[in-house]
Motif scaffolding. Structure first.
Motif, short mmCIF file in Angstrom:
data_model
loop_
_atom_site.label_atom_id
_atom_site.label_comp_id
_atom_site.label_asym_id
_atom_site.label_seq_id
_atom_site.Cartn_x
_atom_site.Cartn_y
_atom_site.Cartn_z
N VAL A 37 -4.44 -3.02 -5.83
CA VAL A 37 -3.12 -2.86 -6.94
C VAL A 37 -3.89 -2.89 -8.11
O VAL A 37 -3.50 -2.17 -9.25
N HIS A 38 -4.79 -3.96 -8.51
CA HIS A 38 -5.25 -3.83 -10.05
C HIS A 38 -6.30 -2.75 -10.23
O HIS A 38 -6.06 -2.10 -11.68
N GLU A 39 -6.82 -2.05 -9.49
CA GLU A 39 -7.65 -1.07 -9.65
C GLU A 39 -6.68 0.37 -9.62
O GLU A 39 -7.08 0.96 -10.74
N ARG A 54 0.89 -1.08 0.11
CA ARG A 54 -0.03 0.13 -0.22
C ARG A 54 0.86 1.29 -0.18
O ARG A 54 0.30 2.34 -0.62
N ALA A 55 2.03 1.28 0.61
CA ALA A 55 2.71 2.32 0.50
C ALA A 55 3.45 2.53 -0.73
O ALA A 55 3.50 3.75 -1.19
N ALA A 84 4.11 -3.18 -6.39
CA ALA A 84 3.21 -3.57 -5.62
C ALA A 84 2.51 -5.09 -6.18
O ALA A 84 2.02 -5.77 -5.29
N LEU A 85 2.27 -5.18 -7.48
CA LEU A 85 1.73 -6.21 -7.94
C LEU A 85 2.37 -7.57 -7.82
O LEU A 85 1.90 -8.74 -7.42
N ARG A 86 3.80 -7.49 -8.01
CA ARG A 86 4.77 -8.33 -7.55
C ARG A 86 4.45 -9.16 -5.88
O ARG A 86 4.64 -10.14 -5.89
N LEU A 87 4.48 -7.97 -5.12
CA LEU A 87 4.31 -8.23 -3.74
C LEU A 87 2.80 -8.80 -3.46
O LEU A 87 2.64 -9.59 -2.53
#
Length: 212
Positions: A143-145, A108-109, A133-136
């Motif tokens: 993240v997708h939004e 989220r950061a 972020a997507l990898r995490l």
């Protein structure tokens, strides 16, 4: 960077069940699932249980006064979001970066930092942060939004729609059961191919070939 988190990860890899459980607690904080974190904290005992429940209460009521290092990254993200709402974007960016120093896995950061870049029109910088972020957290709808919003601005409607669909599917999917030993989602049992072949052969033998 991320000294406390790295220490927990090292202990967890060495088989420390408490460290494994605390890492799962951190994953709940990163997703802002405070209700789930509170339920999970009830499974601890003694001073640690009280520490976790007290930290959660402070996160929701007065995060600026929270000193516990276990909650430090989440505190910075919450205060960063507050700063954005109040128009203090330089402070917000500094807080999001500080959160990542404390916990490099805090997706989220990353997404909030990406949002600031996207606001400034720095789309490639935002995309890089969203992809990290997507990898995490590939199963995190937020993240997708954010990626969908970015691809809309870039004019890539196919990817925009793909990420929106993925976000909606993830929101509708029930959460997987947790392994009580590690706090991690349980893996579904996968039956090896040879078992299916054996069962099919047995079925054919007993119920087809043996008919008079």
């Amino acid at each position: 960077m991320g000294g406390m988190v790295k220490d927990l990860e090292a202990r967890a890899l060495a088989g420390d069940p408490e460290a494994q459980a605390l890492l799962h607690f951190l994953r709940l904080l990163r997703s802002r699932d405070y209700g789930g974190a509170r339920d999970y904290a009830e499974g601890f005992s003694g001073d640690l249980k009280e520490r976790l429940l007290s930290g959660l209460a402070q996160l929701e009521e007065a995060p600026e006064g929270l000193k516990d290092p276990l909650f430090a990254a989440e505190r910075e993200v919450l205060l960063g979001v507050r700063a954005v709402r109040e128009g203090r974007r330089e402070e917000a960016e500094a807080r999001f970066r500080r959160a990542l120093e404390l916990d490099p896995g805090h997706h989220r950061a990353l997404t909030n930092l990406g949002n600031l870049h996207q606001e400034r029109g720095e789309l490639e910088a935002a995309l890089e942060l969203y992809q990290q972020a997507l990898r995490l957290a590939p199963e995190e709808p937020l993240v997708h939004e954010n990626l969908a919003a970015l691809y809309k601005r870039k004019g890539d409607l196919d990817r925009m729609v793909a990420h929106l669909k993925r976000a909606n599917r993830l929101k509708l999917r029930p959460p997987p059961p947790l392994d009580p030993a590690t706090g991690r989602p349980q893996r579904r049992l996968r039956v090896p191919l040879w078992v299916w072949v054996f069962l099919l052969a047995a079925f054919l033998y007993f119920f087809v070939l043996q008919r008079p």
